[in-house]
Motif scaffolding. Structure first.
Motif, mmCIF file in Angstrom:
data_model
loop_
_atom_site.group_PDB
_atom_site.id
_atom_site.type_symbol
_atom_site.label_atom_id
_atom_site.label_comp_id
_atom_site.label_asym_id
_atom_site.label_seq_id
_atom_site.Cartn_x
_atom_site.Cartn_y
_atom_site.Cartn_z
ATOM 1 N N SER A 71 -21.340 -41.476 27.137
ATOM 2 C CA SER A 71 -21.674 -42.125 28.664
ATOM 3 C C SER A 71 -21.513 -40.827 29.165
ATOM 4 N N GLY A 72 -21.626 -39.311 28.894
ATOM 5 C CA GLY A 72 -21.459 -38.140 29.218
ATOM 6 C C GLY A 72 -21.100 -36.803 28.015
ATOM 7 N N GLY A 73 -20.966 -35.912 29.221
ATOM 8 C CA GLY A 73 -20.549 -34.878 28.527
ATOM 9 C C GLY A 73 -19.484 -34.989 28.095
ATOM 10 N N SER A 74 -18.473 -35.872 28.617
ATOM 11 C CA SER A 74 -16.657 -35.061 27.730
ATOM 12 C C SER A 74 -16.938 -36.311 26.833
ATOM 13 N N GLU A 75 -17.348 -37.170 26.855
ATOM 14 C CA GLU A 75 -17.503 -38.325 25.200
ATOM 15 C C GLU A 75 -18.581 -38.068 24.010
ATOM 16 N N SER A 76 -19.276 -37.215 24.439
ATOM 17 C CA SER A 76 -19.830 -36.273 23.486
ATOM 18 C C SER A 76 -19.436 -34.842 22.891
ATOM 19 N N ILE A 77 -18.822 -34.379 23.260
ATOM 20 C CA ILE A 77 -17.815 -33.369 23.088
ATOM 21 C C ILE A 77 -16.625 -33.860 22.089
ATOM 22 N N ASN A 78 -16.052 -35.183 22.777
ATOM 23 C CA ASN A 78 -15.343 -35.603 22.196
ATOM 24 C C ASN A 78 -15.545 -36.397 20.504
ATOM 25 N N GLU A 102 -13.882 -22.131 27.226
ATOM 26 C CA GLU A 102 -14.274 -23.545 27.324
ATOM 27 C C GLU A 102 -14.095 -24.273 28.702
ATOM 28 N N HIS A 103 -14.789 -25.680 28.742
ATOM 29 C CA HIS A 103 -14.605 -26.717 29.852
ATOM 30 C C HIS A 103 -13.699 -27.370 28.818
ATOM 31 N N HIS A 104 -12.976 -27.945 29.666
ATOM 32 C CA HIS A 104 -11.814 -28.484 29.314
ATOM 33 C C HIS A 104 -12.190 -30.030 28.593
ATOM 34 N N VAL A 150 -19.148 -22.915 20.724
ATOM 35 C CA VAL A 150 -18.632 -22.586 22.244
ATOM 36 C C VAL A 150 -19.682 -22.738 22.819
ATOM 37 N N MET A 151 -19.222 -23.060 24.076
ATOM 38 C CA MET A 151 -20.616 -23.417 24.643
ATOM 39 C C MET A 151 -21.809 -22.203 24.934
ATOM 40 N N TYR A 152 -23.422 -23.334 25.099
ATOM 41 C CA TYR A 152 -23.645 -22.221 25.603
ATOM 42 C C TYR A 152 -23.715 -21.900 27.070
ATOM 43 N N ASN A 154 -21.774 -21.222 30.860
ATOM 44 C CA ASN A 154 -20.654 -21.443 31.182
ATOM 45 C C ASN A 154 -20.562 -22.068 32.507
ATOM 46 N N ASN A 155 -19.436 -23.490 32.678
ATOM 47 C CA ASN A 155 -20.196 -23.594 34.094
ATOM 48 C C ASN A 155 -19.041 -23.020 34.958
ATOM 49 N N GLU A 156 -17.979 -22.554 35.217
ATOM 50 C CA GLU A 156 -17.657 -21.388 36.217
ATOM 51 C C GLU A 156 -18.441 -20.008 36.656
ATOM 52 N N THR A 179 -22.305 -27.148 20.084
ATOM 53 C CA THR A 179 -21.985 -26.220 21.350
ATOM 54 C C THR A 179 -22.244 -27.174 22.525
ATOM 55 N N ASP A 180 -21.850 -26.759 23.160
ATOM 56 C CA ASP A 180 -21.654 -27.325 25.090
ATOM 57 C C ASP A 180 -22.401 -26.778 25.419
ATOM 58 N N ALA A 181 -23.798 -27.894 25.663
ATOM 59 C CA ALA A 181 -24.588 -27.022 26.582
ATOM 60 C C ALA A 181 -25.159 -27.957 28.211
ATOM 61 N N VAL A 182 -24.284 -28.123 28.153
ATOM 62 C CA VAL A 182 -23.968 -29.030 29.727
ATOM 63 C C VAL A 182 -24.081 -28.343 30.960
ATOM 64 N N GLN A 183 -24.421 -27.288 30.841
ATOM 65 C CA GLN A 183 -25.214 -26.476 32.121
ATOM 66 C C GLN A 183 -26.639 -26.355 32.046
ATOM 67 N N ALA A 184 -27.250 -25.723 30.506
ATOM 68 C CA ALA A 184 -28.442 -25.392 29.945
ATOM 69 C C ALA A 184 -29.868 -25.843 30.702
ATOM 70 N N LEU A 202 -24.967 -32.976 26.222
ATOM 71 C CA LEU A 202 -25.913 -32.789 27.535
ATOM 72 C C LEU A 202 -25.443 -33.848 28.100
ATOM 73 N N THR A 203 -25.657 -33.566 28.833
ATOM 74 C CA THR A 203 -24.676 -34.877 30.174
ATOM 75 C C THR A 203 -26.088 -34.789 31.318
ATOM 76 N N ALA A 204 -26.221 -36.326 31.791
ATOM 77 C CA ALA A 204 -27.567 -36.431 32.403
ATOM 78 C C ALA A 204 -27.292 -35.560 34.113
ATOM 79 N N HIS A 205 -25.883 -35.813 34.604
ATOM 80 C CA HIS A 205 -26.055 -35.775 36.057
ATOM 81 C C HIS A 205 -25.691 -33.927 36.001
ATOM 82 N N LYS A 206 -25.927 -33.777 35.633
ATOM 83 C CA LYS A 206 -25.980 -31.667 35.460
ATOM 84 C C LYS A 206 -27.484 -31.489 35.806
ATOM 85 N N PHE A 207 -28.062 -32.648 35.287
ATOM 86 C CA PHE A 207 -29.882 -31.870 36.032
ATOM 87 C C PHE A 207 -30.456 -32.866 35.903
HETATM 88 C C1 PLP Z 1 -19.791 -31.161 33.755
HETATM 89 C C2 PLP Z 1 -19.008 -30.191 32.163
HETATM 90 C C3 PLP Z 1 -18.430 -31.254 31.057
HETATM 91 C C4 PLP Z 1 -18.404 -32.734 31.103
HETATM 92 O O1 PLP Z 1 -18.996 -33.485 31.302
HETATM 93 P P1 PLP Z 1 -19.015 -35.011 32.175
HETATM 94 O O2 PLP Z 1 -20.006 -35.539 31.997
HETATM 95 O O3 PLP Z 1 -18.446 -35.105 33.133
HETATM 96 O O4 PLP Z 1 -18.248 -35.495 31.003
HETATM 97 C C5 PLP Z 1 -18.410 -30.270 30.010
HETATM 98 N N1 PLP Z 1 -18.802 -29.451 30.071
HETATM 99 C C6 PLP Z 1 -19.724 -28.010 30.277
HETATM 100 C C7 PLP Z 1 -19.400 -27.113 31.034
HETATM 101 C C8 PLP Z 1 -19.643 -29.162 31.789
HETATM 102 O O5 PLP Z 1 -19.620 -27.951 33.381
#
Ligand code: PLP
Length: 388
Positions: A71-78, A102-104, A150-152, A154-156, A179-184, A202-207
């Protein structure tokens, strides 16, 4: 989005690409089908699911069966962290390694594993530029380490981590690496074998895909305890009827992101350099947070002495400019960013920092509007609350 709005918060979420919406529409209208059903409607859904998995595998350079849709990044990471930790605990592996920035989704999943499951966690520090030092990872690894995450990027701050180096150290020591590659996507290469990672989120709404759908890449043979139990979907790694429209959209968005990656990234690089140079030359006592070279071209995190980010964000919002204090989860609170604190900024410096994240629709004109406004707004805030 409103025409006059200047949306500079793409690290929080990106607008849906019209080509992605078009690919999704057939599965949103009428009977989209359940991929587990035997009949023709179900078979059509299953075909769409299989096609999407193949398209995604092509981008990541992996086997289709190594993809788990979520369902998204948080679920994949968990799923990655809890799933591997619980699978390896029986072998006496009760130690996990990650980083302070890391992201929360990562940090709080680790907190859960410590608090409720008895794991131990080591968080690697970062330097002033926001980078993890691979030598610190070598020192932190223990015989009982189950997983390193370790994240690929950083989102900040947008700072890119040396993932291939970190993953190579883990492989040599027989430790799994996530790796949390959500921003990549759309900016950095995603080939899982070149990176050497065992798991990737990965999560689709970041790309430019839809919200509420993501994926976990899981290298063949990686032990994993499912975190959602039920039906046999996703090869029993994640139960629940698949979000076909979302998955189709994710695959389309990822394919576009990869095919347009180099042009997209160089366009963003020029825009963000224009923003950084403009701010640093026009505004006294301003600075860039994070490494200027090893950085996603989409994210620019700037600091201004003697201001409160929240006030600046409100002034910008009144003028139709959407930016962020960094992590969306902490905005609205006055907690300084854990990422900036970990880089050695003081709480005041962290609370005077603002993130602009650029995207496909960002133009030179928009950057210039920001550059014209920002010096006055910062000066205005500094007269209201002079420096302590
Ligand atoms: C947005 C984000 C997430 C969480 O993704 P969701 O789809 O909102 O759960 C995790 N890690 C990073 C680095 C993000 O930017």
């Amino acid at each position: 989005m409103h025409n006059r709005l200047i949306y500079l918060d793409h690290a929080a979420t990106t607008p849906l690409d019209p080509r992605v919406l078009e690919a999704m529409l057939p599965f949103l209208s009428g009977t989209s089908g359940n991929a587990s059903s035997i009949h023709q409607v179900g078979r059509a859904a299953l075909q769409a699911l299989d096609d999407a998995r193949e398209q995604v595998a092509l981008v990541l350079g992996c086997q289709p069966k190594e993809i788990v849709f979520t369902s998204g990044g948080s679920e994949s990471i968990n799923l990655a962290l809890k799933g591997v930790a619980m699978a390896l605990r029986a072998q006496g592996k009760n130690h996990l390694i990650s980083s302070t920035i890391e992201h929360h989704a990562v940090l709080h999943a680790l907190d859960y594993l410590v608090e409720y499951e008895g794991f131990r966690v080591t968080l690697l520090p970062v330097d002033r530029n926001g980078r993890v030092n691979p030598a610190d990872l070598s020192t932190a690894l223990r015989p009982e380490t189950a997983l390193v995450s370790v994240m690929y990027a950083n989102n900040e701050t947008g700072v890119v981590q040396p993932i291939a180096d970190l993953a190579a150290i883990c492989r040599e020591r027989g430790v799994l690496f996530h790796t949390d590659a959500v921003q990549a996507p759309g900016q950095l290469p995603l080939d899982v074998n070149a990176l050497g990672v065992d798991l990737l989120s990965l999560t689709a709404h970041k790309f430019y895909g839809p919200q509420g759908v993501g994926l976990l890449y899981l290298r063949r043979g990686t032990p994993l305890v499912p975190q959602i139990n039920g039906g046999a979907q996703e090869r029993r790694r994640r139960a629940g009827t698949e979000n076909i429209a979302g998955i189709v959209g994710l695959a389309k968005a990822l394919t576009i992101a990869e095919s347009e990656r180099t042009t997209h990234a160089s366009r963003l690089r020029a825009l963000s350099e224009r923003l950084i140079d403009g701010v640093l030359t026009r505004i006294p006592q301003s600075w860039l947070n994070g490494d200027r070279e090893s950085r996603l071209p989409s994210i620019v995190n700037l600091g201004f002495a003697c201001i409160e980010t929240e006030s600046l964000l409100l002034l910008l919002d009144q003028r139709g400019i959407c930016a962020s204090s960094g992590s969306a989860c902490t905005s609205g609170s006055l907690e300084p960013s854990h990422v900036l604190l970990a880089m050695g900024l003081s709480p005041e410096e962290a609370n005077g920092s603002i993130r602009f994240s650029l995207g496909k629709q960002t133009t030179d004109e928009q950057i210039d509007i920001v550059l014209d406004l920002l010096p006055d707004l910062v000066a205005q805030l500094r007269t209201v609350t002079p420096c302590a």
